[in-house]
Design a protein around this motif. Structure first.
Motif, mmCIF file in Angstrom:
data_model
loop_
_atom_site.group_PDB
_atom_site.id
_atom_site.type_symbol
_atom_site.label_atom_id
_atom_site.label_comp_id
_atom_site.label_asym_id
_atom_site.label_seq_id
_atom_site.Cartn_x
_atom_site.Cartn_y
_atom_site.Cartn_z
ATOM 1 N N GLN A 1 0.853 -1.189 0.000
ATOM 2 C CA GLN A 1 0.000 0.000 0.000
ATOM 3 C C GLN A 1 0.891 1.243 0.000
ATOM 4 O O GLN A 1 1.734 1.397 0.890
ATOM 5 C CB GLN A 1 -0.915 -0.003 1.243
ATOM 6 N N SER B 1 -4.069 2.203 -2.905
ATOM 7 C CA SER B 1 -4.059 1.642 -4.256
ATOM 8 C C SER B 1 -4.569 2.679 -5.247
ATOM 9 O O SER B 1 -4.900 2.358 -6.385
ATOM 10 C CB SER B 1 -4.940 0.397 -4.324
ATOM 11 N N LEU C 1 -3.519 3.114 -8.955
ATOM 12 C CA LEU C 1 -3.958 2.169 -10.000
ATOM 13 C C LEU C 1 -4.985 2.794 -10.945
ATOM 14 O O LEU C 1 -5.117 2.367 -12.092
ATOM 15 C CB LEU C 1 -4.551 0.922 -9.339
ATOM 16 N N ILE D 1 -0.597 -5.480 -10.857
ATOM 17 C CA ILE D 1 -1.036 -6.067 -9.586
ATOM 18 C C ILE D 1 -0.354 -7.421 -9.382
ATOM 19 O O ILE D 1 0.160 -7.708 -8.295
ATOM 20 C CB ILE D 1 -2.572 -6.218 -9.566
#
Lengths: 206, 524
Positions: B170, B192, B195, B207
Motif C-alpha cells: 500500500q 491503491s 492504480l 497487480i
C-alpha cells in the motif's frame, strides 16, 4: 426517535451558543478570527451512525473522544478526516501543511481544539439540564470509521442514540468540515429533548 | 513469609508517595480558591521552588503570568468540572521554567498539560494539574521536520515519480511529480489510488507483479502506461526496492518511476520501420534483379536491332556515295559550278554517314561480341594499329613507345580497336600546324597494368572529362574537329567488357593523357 423541525431548530440554536463560546476561546487562543457554524444536526440510532459518518468521511479519521459522566452520561467525539485535521492544524498554528501523518505536537493541538469544542457544547447541555457532568481526559485517535465505531461501542442495556452535529470551522477564509457526535442513552436523550422544549417555551415567553 | 496485609489507605499512601517523589511529570493541586495544596518533587526540582515556599499561596502569586496569558480561566473551567488540555503548539508552556535539555532551540521548558477537577465524593474540591516536559520531543520534531522538508523538496524536484509503500504494497508516500503528471487531487494516489491512472491493459499485470514481489521480496520492476492529465497514456518504467529490518523482513518499499514514453515510442517506431525496411529491401532486390534481367534483354534486342539497321544502311549509303562520285568524275565537264558543289556536299555527307554507321556497327559489335581474354603483347598490337593507318605514321605524326609495354589479359580485337580509337583522337585533336607527338607507355598500378597514351593536343576542360566516354558525347564541335562522337564510347565499352577501366587526365592546351587499365598477363 426522530427530531421534529422545532427540535432541530432549538438544538441548532443551543449548539450555536456553545460554539460561540468555543469560537471565542479559539480566536483568543490563536489571535485569529475563528467562526464555528452548524449547518445541520441529525439524530441516528447508534448502530446507524457509522453509515452516516461514512457518507461524509473517508479514509483515516482523526477523532477527539471525551467520556462524560454524572446524571447524564455518554461519549462525545469530534471527527475530522485526515486532510481536514492537517489543514485545521496549519490554519490554527499558522504553519504550512505538513503532509503525512499527524505527529505528537499536532495531535496535542487537535486534542485541545476538540476539548474546547466538546466542552463548550456539552457545557450548554449541562446548563440546560442543570446537572453537573464530569469529563474524562480527552484522547485523540487516528483510525478508520470502523475503528472509531469499534472504540465507542459500549455495552449498554439501554437503547442509545447519536446526535450528529455538522460543524464548519472558518479560519482565514478557509473552511474545514468536522462532525461532532454525542452518544447518549435514550433516557438522557429524552430528558434533553424535554428540557429543550421547555427552554424553547421560556425563550418564546421571554 | 507473606507480605503484610495491605489496607486501601496504605495503598493510597504508596501511590501518593510515588506521585510526589518519583513521578516523571510535574503534578500540583489547588483548592477551590486556587491556592496551591501540593507541589511534587519534579516541580521543586525544575522550578527551584520548594513545596514549603508555594503550598498555601494563591496560584496566581506563584505564576503571575497566568492572568495575562488568560490561563486562569482553564483552572476555573476545571472547578466547573471540565478537563482542559493545554497543548505545546498553542501555548508553549504552562509554568515558566528553564529548558531542561542541552539544546538551545528553546529558552523555556516546552510543556503540555492537563488541568482537571479534583473530585471528592462526586463534588469538585479543587484542581489537579499534570505538566509534561516535551522540550526534547519538540527539538527532535523540528529536526525531523527539517529533514523531512529536505526530503520533500528533493522528492518534489526530481523529474521522476518517487514513492514508498508499506510491506503490504500500500503506497504511503508519492511525490508531487505523480500529481503533476496525472492531474489527480492530492493524496489520491495513496493506498491503491495510483492504480486508477494505470492503463487497463497494464493494471492487472502491475497487480500480479506487485503481489509476486511482496510474496518473494524481489525487486519490483515493470513498464506500464500512466494516463496523464490530458488523458493521454505515457509509458513509464518503475522499479521498487525492498527495505528490510534486522530479521530480513521487508518493512518498506522504496520506488521510482521514470517517463520513458518518447524513448518507447521511438523504439516501437524504429522496430516497425526496420521491419518495413527489411521487407522493402527484400522486395527491392527482387525488383532490381527482375528489371535488370528485362533491361539486359531489351539492350540485347536494341543492340541487335541497331546492328541490323547499321549493317543494312551501309549498302544504300555506299550506292549514294558511288553515284555521286560517278557524276563528279564522268560528267564533270557537263556540270556547272553550282551542281558540282551540291554533288560534292552529297558525297561528303554520304561519307560521314558511312563512317557513322561503321562506328555504330563497331560499337554494337564490341557490345555483343563474345569476349575471351588472353595474354596480349601490347607493343605488337600498337605496331599493327599504326601500320594500318597512314595518319599514325611519319610525317603526319610521331608516335613513341616507352619500352617495355606490359603484357595484359585482353581480347586482341577489342584492345586493338580501343588503341586505334585513342591514337586516332590523339592525332586528330591537335592545334592547326602542330605535329602530333604521342607517347605510349605502361605502368603497374596496384595489381593492374595501366596503359597510357599521352598527346600534345588541345586538351580539354575538367568539367567535360567525365562525359566524353558517353556515346555521341563530344568535347569539340563537329565542324571544328570532324568525327562521329562514338570513338571513345567504343573504347569505354570494350574496356568494360574486358573487365578493365579507362579514363583521362587533361588540361586545355596541355595535351591529354588517356589510360586503359587491364589485368596483367601471368608471367610465362
Amino acid at each position: 426517535m426522530e427530531l421534529t423541525q422545532a427540535h432541530q431548530e432549538a438544538l441548532t440554536e443551543l449548539i450555536n451558543i456553545g460554539y460561540g463560546r468555543a469560537a471565542a476561546a479559539l480566536s483568543e487562543l490563536t489571535g485569529r478570527r475563528i467562526k464555528l457554524e452548524v449547518p445541520k444536526v441529525a439524530v441516528y440510532p447508534v448502530d446507524k451512525i457509522g453509515t452516516a459518518l461514512k457518507e461524509v468521511l473517508s479514509g483515516e479519521v482523526a477523532s477527539v473522544h471525551q467520556v462524560f459522566s454524572g446524571p447524564v452520561s455518554g461519549t462525545a467525539l469530534l471527527l475530522l478526516d485526515h486532510d481536514a485535521a492537517l489543514l485545521l492544524n496549519s490554519l490554527l498554528l499558522d504553519s504550512p501543511v505538513h503532509p503525512g501523518r499527524l505527529r505528537a505536537p499536532e495531535r496535542e493541538a487537535l486534542t485541545e481544539v476538540g476539548n474546547i469544542v466538546l466542552n463548550a457544547c456539552l457545557g450548554v447541555f449541562g446548563n440546560l439540564l442543570q446537572v453537573q457532568v464530569t469529563f474524562s481526559v480527552p484522547r485523540l485517535n487516528v483510525e478508520s470509521i470502523d475503528g472509531v465505531m469499534h472504540s465507542i461501542s459500549v455495552r449498554s442495556q439501554e437503547v442509545q442514540y447519536a446526535l450528529m452535529v455538522h460543524t464548519h470551522f472558518t479560519v482565514r477564509d478557509s473552511d474545514v468540515r468536522g462532525y461532532l457526535v454525542i452518544i447518549l442513552g435514550i433516557t438522557s436523550f429524552s430528558r434533553l429533548l424535554q428540557e429543550l422544549e421547555s427552554w424553547e417555551k421560556r425563550q418564546l415567553t421571554r | 513469609m507473606n507480605p503484610p496485609e495491605q489496607t486501601s489507605e496504605q495503598l493510597n499512601n504508596a501511590i501518593l508517595v510515588w506521585t510526589h517523589e518519583l513521578a516523571p511529570h510535574g503534578i500540583f493541586t489547588t483548592d477551590k480558591e486556587l491556592r496551591i495544596t501540593s507541589w511534587n518533587h519534579w516541580l521543586e526540582r525544575h522550578s527551584s521552588m520548594r513545596a514549603e515556599q508555594v503550598v498555601g499561596r494563591p496560584l496566581i502569586d506563584i505564576i503571575p503570568s497566568l492572568a495575562e496569558r488568560r490561563l486562569v480561566e482553564y483552572f476555573n473551567d476545571a472547578l466547573r468540572g471540565e478537563v482542559r488540555v493545554l497543548s505545546r503548539a498553542l501555548h508553549g508552556y504552562l509554568l515558566p521554567m528553564p529548558s531542561s535539555g542541552s539544546d538551545t532551540t528553546f529558552d523555556r521548558m516546552q510543556q503540555s498539560a492537563r488541568i482537571a477537577p479534583l473530585l471528592l465524593e462526586g463534588q469538585v474540591c479543587g484542581t489537579i494539574t499534570i505538566v509534561e516536559d516535551v522540550t526534547e520531543r519538540e527539538c527532535q520534531n523540528s529536526i525531523l521536520r527539517e529533514s523531512e522538508e529536505r526530503f520533500r523538496v528533493m522528492a518534489d524536484t526530481v523529474p521522476n515519480i518517487i514513492y514508498t509503500a508499506a510491506s503490504n504494497g500500500q503506497v504511503d508516500f508519492i511525490n508531487q511529480r505523480f500529481y503533476d503528471v496525472s492531474g489527480l487531487p492530492p493524496r489520491s494516489g495513496l493506498g491503491s489510488g495510483w492504480l486508477q491512472v494505470i492503463h487497463p491493459d497494464d493494471a492487472e499485470r502491475a497487480i500480479i507483479a506487485l503481489e509476486q514481489s511482496i510474496k518473494n521480496g524481489n525487486v519490483f520492476a515493470m513498464e506500464f502506461r500512466i494516463k496523464d492529465k490530458a488523458g493521454q497514456f505515457r509509458w513509464f518504467i518503475s522499479r521498487a526496492w525492498p527495505i528490510r529490518d534486522a530479521d530480513n523482513r521487508v518493512v518498506k518499499w522504496f520506488g521510482a518511476a521514470t517517463d520513458i514514453h518518447d524513448l518507447k515510442v521511438t523504439q516501437l517506431a524504429l522496430a516497425s520501420v526496420q521491419a518495413q525496411l527489411e521487407s522493402h529491401a527484400g522486395r527491392l532486390e527482387d525488383t532490381v534483379a527482375e528489371r535488370t534481367a528485362k533491361l539486359r534483354e531489351t539492350i540485347r534486342h536494341l543492340e541487335s536491332f541497331s546492328y541490323t539497321v547499321a549493317h543494312d544502311l551501309r549498302a544504300p549509303i555506299r550506292a549514294m556515295q558511288g553515284y555521286a562520285n560517278i557524276l563528279l568524275e564522268d560528267l564533270a565537264e557537263n556540270l556547272d559550278e553550282k551542281s558540282t558543289t551540291i554533288l560534292k556536299n552529297i558525297s561528303r555527307a554520304a561519307k560521314h554517314l558511312d563512317a557513322l554507321t561503321r562506328d555504330v556497327l563497331n560499337y554494337t559489335r564490341v557490345s555483343t561480341q563474345e569476349v575471351q581474354l588472353q595474354s596480349v603483347n601490347v607493343e605488337e598490337l600498337v605496331h599493327n594499329v599504326t601500320a594500318m593507318n597512314p595518319a599514325l605514321q611519319a610525317p603526319h605524326s610521331n608516335i613513341g613507345i616507352v619500352r617495355p609495354l606490359h603484357r595484359v589479359m585482353a581480347h586482341p580485337t577489342l584492345l586493338a580497336q580501343s588503341i586505334s580509337n585513342l591514337l586516332d583522337n590523339a592525332v586528330k585533336f591537335v592545334a592547326p600546324d602542330v605535329m602530333p607527338r604521342i607517347v605510349v607507355r605502361s605502368e603497374l598500378c596496384g595489381d593492374a597494368v595501366r596503359l597510357w597514351i599521352e598527346d600534345n593536343g588541345i586538351g580539354m576542360e575538367q568539367e567535360i572529362q567525365p562525359k566524353i566516354f558517353g556515346i555521341f558525347e563530344r568535347a569539340r564541335a563537329a565542324d571544328e574537329y570532324p568525327g562521329t562522337g562514338i570513338g571513345l564510347a567504343i573504347v569505354a565499352r570494350a574496356v568494360e567488357r574486358m573487365g578493365g577501366a579507362c579514363g583521362v587526365e587533361s588540361e586545355p592546351g596541355k595535351g591529354s593523357r588517356f589510360w586503359i587499365q587491364l589485368r596483367p598477363a601471368p608471367e610465362d
